[in-house]
Write a protein that holds these residues in place. Structure first.
Motif: not given
Length: 356
Positions: A153, A180, A189, A245-246
């Motif tokens: 990211d 992002r 993140s 976000v992941r």
């Protein structure tokens, strides 16, 4: 391109090896000089594992040399060295010369942006949510690279530089970057602090005794559940800010090329593949001394700001502080300079997008 890498640990060595492999020209700088002494003497840098090569790498004798002779600056140092690095960069960076922070912690890009603006120049800052490689130094001139992450990211300060920043990162490190929505998303993140909290807290006696222990194999179902609950707190805070976000499962899958499952099962798979690595063999580990003050503490403050208390993060930070006999939150030397904990939510969001 010539890339000045500030740092000489496993992440810096891994980035240097990848840059060389990709046809670029890295130069390493160690603040003390101790970590590059043998490289200065002519010993090649050797990478093994996910990157396998040996090459002669240039070594800078000063931070001024590393910055002045480079097209791009890459900060690959622990969070507790970021303030020193940023203050050094800000004195000598050229107008338009980009700085990449691998990986970004504690809104440090805002501090660097402020210092650069005080000089009356404009230079973009690129913040990564994690590092390019995983792994550790195995000897003074050797690094074991467990993996090269397939997705990283990225955001820029100011946010308007994101297209240029993405293009630069891709040219240097390949097509692996995901944009992002600004620095706030990047700050939420970085999963290392939450993951390392669970791993170190439940294996602290191993660290204290200097044992050699497998990291992935000791992410048992109980530890895995805690990691997933910590992740849920972070995701809830991001959702309150309207950010995508992941998740931890996506992070593991993209970092280590694993099928998505429970965190315990993914770590068991990683261990069975012989890529589980080893946990810290000392209490003086970045898993605590970097990630607790510069990762956990900012997440806790963001949770308080939006009414989503990160209770497990707070409990973990308190437990680690008790074990170490000192307040780890007080060791963050960036947040007090920025005063972010005193900003209204809307002002924080504006600041992380524009840098001012």
């Amino acid at each position: 391109m010539r890339v000045g890498i500030l740092g000489a640990g496993g992440i810096a060595f891994g980035a240097a090896a990848y840059l060389h492999l990709n046809g670029h020209d890295p130069i390493l700088w160690s603040p003390s000089g101790a970590s590059t002494r043998e490289l200065v003497a002519g010993t090649p840098l050797k990478a093994s594992g996910a990157i396998d090569l040996s090459f002669r790498v240039r070594i800078a004798s000063s931070v001024e040399e590393a910055v002045a002779t480079s097209d791009v600056i890459l900060v690959a140092m622990p969070g507790n060295a970021h303030r020193m690095a940023f203050e050094a960069i800000a004195r000598i960076v050229r107008s338009g010369q980009p700085t990449i922070i691998s990986s970004h912690l504690s809104f440090g890009a805002l501090y660097l942006s402020r210092l650069i603006a005080d000089r009356g120049i404009v230079a973009p800052i690129i913040a990564w949510g994690t590092t390019l490689t995983t792994g550790r130094k195995q000897a003074p001139t050797e690094v074991g690279v467990n993996s090269v992450r397939s997705k990283i990211d990225v955001a820029t300060v100011p946010e308007s530089e994101i297209d240029t920043g993405l293009a630069l990162c891709t040219e240097l490190f390949g097509d692996r970057f995901v944009r992002r929505n600004g620095l706030l998303a990047i700050s939420l993140s970085n999963l290392n602090p939450q993951n390392h909290l669970a791993i170190s807290l439940f294996n602290l006696t191993r660290m204290e005794r200097g044992e050699r222990w497998g990291q992935a194999e000791n992410v048992t179902p109980a530890v895995g559940r805690v990691m997933e609950e910590l992740d849920a707190e972070r995701l809830a805070i991001a959702a309150e800010f309207g950010l995508s976000v992941r998740s931890i499962k996506e992070h593991y899958s993209l970092s280590y090329q694993l099928p998505i499952a429970s965190i315990a099962d993914m770590n068991a798979d990683l261990h069975n593949r012989g890529r589980g690595g080893f946990g810290p063999a000392t209490m003086q580990s970045r898993y605590v001394l970097e990630d607790a003050p510069f990762g956990l503490w900012p997440t806790i403050l963001l949770g308080r700001l939006v009414g989503r208390p990160a209770s497990l993060h707070e409990a973990g930070l308190a437990m680690l502080s008790a074990a170490y006999g000192r307040s780890l939150a007080d060791e963050n030397d960036l947040l007090p300079l920025l005063g972010l904990q005193d900003l209204p939510r809307e002002r924080l969001q504006e600041l992380t997008r524009t840098g001012h």
